[in-house]
Scaffold this active site. Structure first.
Site, short mmCIF file in Angstrom:
data_model
loop_
_atom_site.label_atom_id
_atom_site.label_comp_id
_atom_site.label_asym_id
_atom_site.label_seq_id
_atom_site.Cartn_x
_atom_site.Cartn_y
_atom_site.Cartn_z
N HIS A 1 55.35 67.65 51.13
CA HIS A 1 54.90 67.41 52.67
C HIS A 1 54.69 65.91 52.92
O HIS A 1 54.88 65.03 51.89
CB HIS A 1 53.51 67.95 53.26
CG HIS A 1 52.48 67.47 52.32
ND1 HIS A 1 52.40 67.96 50.94
CD2 HIS A 1 51.13 67.05 52.59
CE1 HIS A 1 51.03 67.52 50.49
NE2 HIS A 1 50.41 66.78 51.41
N HIS B 1 52.42 63.63 53.67
CA HIS B 1 51.38 62.73 53.52
C HIS B 1 51.75 61.58 52.49
O HIS B 1 52.45 61.81 51.58
CB HIS B 1 50.05 63.52 53.15
CG HIS B 1 49.24 64.13 53.94
ND1 HIS B 1 48.44 65.39 53.85
CD2 HIS B 1 49.43 64.16 55.40
CE1 HIS B 1 47.85 65.84 55.03
NE2 HIS B 1 48.75 65.12 56.08
N HIS C 1 46.49 67.43 42.75
CA HIS C 1 45.20 66.83 42.75
C HIS C 1 44.22 67.33 41.63
O HIS C 1 44.29 68.54 41.40
CB HIS C 1 44.52 66.83 43.99
CG HIS C 1 45.16 66.03 45.08
ND1 HIS C 1 44.90 64.63 45.25
CD2 HIS C 1 46.02 66.52 45.94
CE1 HIS C 1 45.78 64.17 46.23
NE2 HIS C 1 46.29 65.14 46.91
N ASP D 1 50.30 59.72 50.17
CA ASP D 1 49.87 60.15 48.83
C ASP D 1 50.96 60.88 48.01
O ASP D 1 50.85 61.19 46.73
CB ASP D 1 48.68 60.26 48.47
CG ASP D 1 48.03 61.83 48.99
OD1 ASP D 1 48.71 62.26 49.97
OD2 ASP D 1 47.37 62.34 48.34
N HIS D 2 51.97 61.45 48.88
CA HIS D 2 52.85 62.34 48.42
C HIS D 2 54.42 61.72 48.59
O HIS D 2 55.45 62.09 47.98
CB HIS D 2 53.14 63.68 48.89
CG HIS D 2 51.84 64.64 48.42
ND1 HIS D 2 51.72 65.55 47.74
CD2 HIS D 2 50.44 64.12 48.95
CE1 HIS D 2 50.40 65.86 47.51
NE2 HIS D 2 49.69 65.19 48.23
N ASP E 1 49.87 70.35 48.48
CA ASP E 1 48.38 70.34 48.72
C ASP E 1 48.03 71.71 49.31
O ASP E 1 47.02 71.69 50.29
CB ASP E 1 47.86 69.14 49.74
CG ASP E 1 47.82 68.00 48.77
OD1 ASP E 1 48.14 67.97 47.79
OD2 ASP E 1 47.71 67.00 49.36
N HIS F 1 48.07 73.02 55.58
CA HIS F 1 47.40 71.88 55.24
C HIS F 1 48.33 70.71 56.29
O HIS F 1 47.80 69.86 56.81
CB HIS F 1 47.97 71.45 53.69
CG HIS F 1 47.38 70.25 53.37
ND1 HIS F 1 46.07 69.74 53.41
CD2 HIS F 1 48.06 68.90 52.89
CE1 HIS F 1 46.09 68.27 52.89
NE2 HIS F 1 47.41 67.98 52.73
#
Length: 259
Positions: free
Chosen positions: A56, A58, A171, A60-61, A133, A112
């Site tokens: 996805h 975001h 995570h 941090d990905h 996530d 998410h």
């Protein structure tokens, strides 16, 4: 046999590095930071990064995707419904991709984010799930874009995978998730035992992943919304009857957001 290692990033992210020793090729899942991957490649001369799998959008990905693509020429795979930098192949539900000789089926899991996907390899001996996530160890992702109904449906799809499926989420949230799970089901001995085991593991510097679908079905309240004990606690929390599993899920997710 593909080896899978976690490369830590940021405060609690894991970048999953898949390695094929026979070909000295590797792939990475959700590289929010390029540095850990580039450092691994530098310390393993002769290895080539061939694929980058994204679940996805975001940051941090995806934060390291463009740099890794530029440095290695790796193929970038990602969800068709989201903006993914340097993406070469846009994937949707039911698509199949070959990575390091393994066939991965794409499962759309909105909740998410709206376009979130998971990658599932269904080998009988070692089924693998990279779920970003969506499904966490003993928990699930927050609903930033989707509805509780969408997320419940997505989790139900993942819960239906074979019990032996290894779950690689991104995570290290397991201990905090288990604290919540214990609050939801104080009488669930499997949850209490898992909390004790993960506590010891983290104290020793270990990581709590991967999980399995079987372990999640036994201890993750978000996969247990049809259980009487979970529904009763959700009803008590909401002060009303939650007539469907999706509504039980919604009550639990709202509770977890404030936990």
């Amino acid at each position: 046999m593909i080896q899978i290692d976690a490369l830590p990033a940021f405060s609690d992210n894991y970048l999953w590095l898949l390695q094929d020793d026979a070909t000295r090729c590797c792939a990475v899942v959700d590289p929010g930071d390029a540095a850990p991957v580039l450092a691994w490649l530098e310390s393993h001369p002769g290895w080539k990064l061939t694929d980058i799998l994204v679940t996805h959008h975001h940051h941090d990905h995806i934060g390291g995707v463009a740099r890794l693509k530029e440095a290695t020429g790796a193929r970038v795979l990602g969800p068709a419904q989201e903006k993914i930098p340097a993406r070469d192949e846009a994937l949707g539900d039911g698509d199949t991709v070959q990575v390091l000789g393994l066939a991965f089926r794409v499962i759309e899991v909105p909740g998410h984010t709206l376009g979130h996907i998971a990658y599932y390899h269904g080998d009988v001996a070692r089924p693998l799930l990279f779920c970003g996530d969506t499904l966490f160890a003993a928990g699930c992702g927050r609903l930033f874009e989707g509805t509780p109904e969408q997320m419940h449906h997505s989790l139900s799809r993942l819960a239906a995978l074979p019990a032996a499926t290894q779950v690689f989420c991104t995570h290290e949230y397991t201990l905090s998730n288990l604290r919540f799970a214990k609050a939801v089901e104080p009488g669930n001995h499997a949850t209490s035992n898992r909390f004790d085991e993960v506590t010891r593991l983290r104290e020793q510097g270990g990581i709590s992943l991967p999980s399995t679908i079987a372990l999640e079905l036994a201890t993750n309240p978000f996969l247990r919304v049809a259980e009487t004990s979970v529904k009763q606690m959700a009803d008590e929390r909401a002060g009303r009857d939650n007539p469907t599993p999706a509504e039980v899920f919604a009550t639990l997710r709202a509770w977890k957001d404030q936990f």
